[in-house]
Design a protein around this motif. Structure first.
Motif, short mmCIF file in Angstrom:
data_model
loop_
_atom_site.label_atom_id
_atom_site.label_comp_id
_atom_site.label_asym_id
_atom_site.label_seq_id
_atom_site.Cartn_x
_atom_site.Cartn_y
_atom_site.Cartn_z
N LEU A 134 0.85 -1.18 0.00
CA LEU A 134 0.00 0.00 0.00
C LEU A 134 0.89 1.23 0.00
O LEU A 134 1.96 1.24 0.61
N THR A 135 0.46 2.28 -0.68
CA THR A 135 1.23 3.52 -0.67
C THR A 135 1.04 4.22 0.66
O THR A 135 0.09 3.96 1.41
N GLU A 137 0.10 7.21 1.06
CA GLU A 137 -1.17 7.94 0.98
C GLU A 137 -2.35 7.03 1.26
O GLU A 137 -3.30 7.44 1.94
N GLU A 138 -2.31 5.80 0.77
CA GLU A 138 -3.41 4.86 1.01
C GLU A 138 -3.50 4.49 2.48
O GLU A 138 -4.60 4.39 3.05
N SER A 141 -4.93 7.48 4.36
CA SER A 141 -6.36 7.60 4.11
C SER A 141 -7.15 6.56 4.89
O SER A 141 -8.19 6.85 5.46
N ALA A 142 -6.63 5.34 4.94
CA ALA A 142 -7.33 4.26 5.63
C ALA A 142 -7.47 4.54 7.12
O ALA A 142 -8.50 4.22 7.73
N THR A 147 -0.71 12.22 5.85
CA THR A 147 0.31 11.45 5.13
C THR A 147 1.72 11.67 5.69
O THR A 147 2.47 10.69 5.84
N ARG A 205 -14.56 -0.60 6.01
CA ARG A 205 -13.52 -0.36 5.01
C ARG A 205 -13.11 -1.71 4.45
O ARG A 205 -12.22 -2.37 4.96
N ASP A 207 -11.50 -2.57 1.86
CA ASP A 207 -10.14 -2.69 1.33
C ASP A 207 -9.16 -3.11 2.42
O ASP A 207 -8.28 -3.96 2.19
#
Length: 414
Positions: A134-135, A137-138, A141-142, A147, A205, A207
């Motif tokens: 995962l980046t 940023e991801e 966000s999660a 960031t 969530r 993901d």
């Protein structure tokens, strides 16, 4: 399939395996990540000309290793100590049989990212970044985190691993239980944040839960321990209820009110098989016991068919194996379902008096619900308000507000 499409597929399927081996060979996260990108860049350039190698993964690892050594030698023009380091890498990173070591490398990477010397937040961030790809940023966000904060956690975790000399290896049997618990904890934290977010407005969530399931399956394939199977079983049995967990408006639906025809029977069957295997081993732990409780719920076609006697018994065992106020709270709710709301209220009041559940809004919400069922409307109203004051999650707050409003309707109807 074209060469470019093959490289794209290889990156999706193999990049984490390649990275894990490069980290072992180079002993440095950042250098290994640079080497990984360099290796794939070289593949994009060379494979269309030279053709697909017989062993693409081994080619990428070898290319990454040489690219890292080249990088160090270029930097050595400004720092002479790096020339010695490059020479040491060249001599020490002979690669006798890459394919035999790759899966071990992935296991080493998981244990390194989840080392107990790192903070819980750092372990989660580093695992999602390095193992799941995962980046930053991801991840931010999660978890609704800035960031730069997540980036700093990852940087500091890598520095801690380097400076503290945390070994890149699978623990010895004598220390496996302690270290494995840290790994399982990280995976379950990721799953819970996806299934039951601690903040934000989204009720779930998917993901994040999917990443946790992927990690659980990977860990079980690499380390088939009973408690690993137990954790995967728990996540599968919980995930199976996702489609029924929210209504058409996206609001949470409690277990007893869920449409059980929406439960995923394929996931349930897989989870039940795993929990049976874990329990038969006689080496199970808290995750397997929680999975067993989830399996009892899954067996009931209707809420009234639930075997609460068995669930209370499993909670008794769980409370002895892993005592905690939250486990005791869950047991109290199960007792209320078996013996009536007053019995559960007596247990919850004792837990609240001990102070171990201070700040835990679900304890106040559970007490409010039992008060409602027992007909103590004013106490229920006060309990829901206390829960609302503690809850930070948007969907759960909306649910509590609806419960509170429903009490006014019940009062007016009496």
């Amino acid at each position: 399939m074209s060469i470019s499409r093959h490289i794209e597929a290889l990156y999706r399927e193999e990049s984490r395996r390649v990275l894990a081996t490069l980290i072992r060979l180079l002993g440095d996260f950042d250098l290994a990540e640079e080497a990984l990108q360099d290796a794939f860049a070289a593949a994009v350039t060379q494979w269309p000309v030279d053709g697909l190698p017989d062993n693409p993964r081994a080619w990428l690892i070898s290319a990454g290793r040489f690219k890292a050594i080249d990088r160090l030698r270029r930097r050595a023009r400004f720092d002479a100590s790096l020339e010695e380091l490059a020479l040491r890498f060249e001599q020490a990173t002979e690669m006798p049989d890459l394919d035999l070591s790759v899966e071990d490398d992935r296991l080493r990477l998981i244990f390194t990212c989840c080392h107990p010397a790192l903070s819980e937040q750092a372990r989660v961030a580093l695992t999602l970044r390095e193992v799941c790809d995962l980046t930053t940023e991801e991840i931010a966000s999660a978890f609704l985190t800035p960031t730069p904060t997540v980036a700093q956690r990852i940087v500091r975790a890598k520095a801690k691993i380097r400076d503290a000399g945390i070994p890149y290896r699978v623990p010895e049997k004598s220390e496996l239980a302690e270290r494995l618990d840290s790994v399982l904890q990280v995976i379950y934290l990721v799953f819970n944040e996806g299934y039951f977010p601690s903040s934000g407005d989204a009720p779930t969530r998917a993901d994040l839960s999917s990443e946790a399931l992927r990690l659980g399956r990977l860990l079980l394939s690499l380390l088939p321990e009973p408690e690993v199977a137990g954790l995967l079983a728990l996540m599968l049995l919980t995930e199976a209820r996702r489609a029924a967990r929210t209504d058409a408006a996206g609001d949470p639906v409690l277990l007893d009110d869920q449409d059980r025809t929406l439960w995923d029977r394929v996931l349930i069957a897989e989870g039940e098989k795993l929990v049976e295997q874990a329990l038969r081993s006689r080496r199970f732990g808290p995750y397997s016991l929680q999975a067993a409780i989830a399996a009892v719920h899954a067996e009931a076609a209707r809420p009234e068919d639930t075997d609460w006697e068995q669930i209370v018994g499993l909670y008794d065992v769980l409370l002895r194996a892993a005592p905690s106020p939250v486990v005791a709270l869950n047991r109290a709710v199960a007792v209320a379902m078996r013996d009536g709301p007053e019995a559960g209220l007596a247990l919850i009041d004792g837990l609240l008096a001990d102070g171990g559940l201070d700040g835990y809004y679900l304890a106040r919400a559970a007490r409010a619900d039992l008060c409602r069922r027992a007909g103590h409307i004013e106490e229920a109203r006060a309990g829901y308000r206390e829960a609302l004051a503690l809850c930070q999650q948007g969907a759960q707050r909306a649910f509590l507000e609806k419960r509170l409003a429903a009490l006014d309707v019940e009062s007016a109807a009496r």
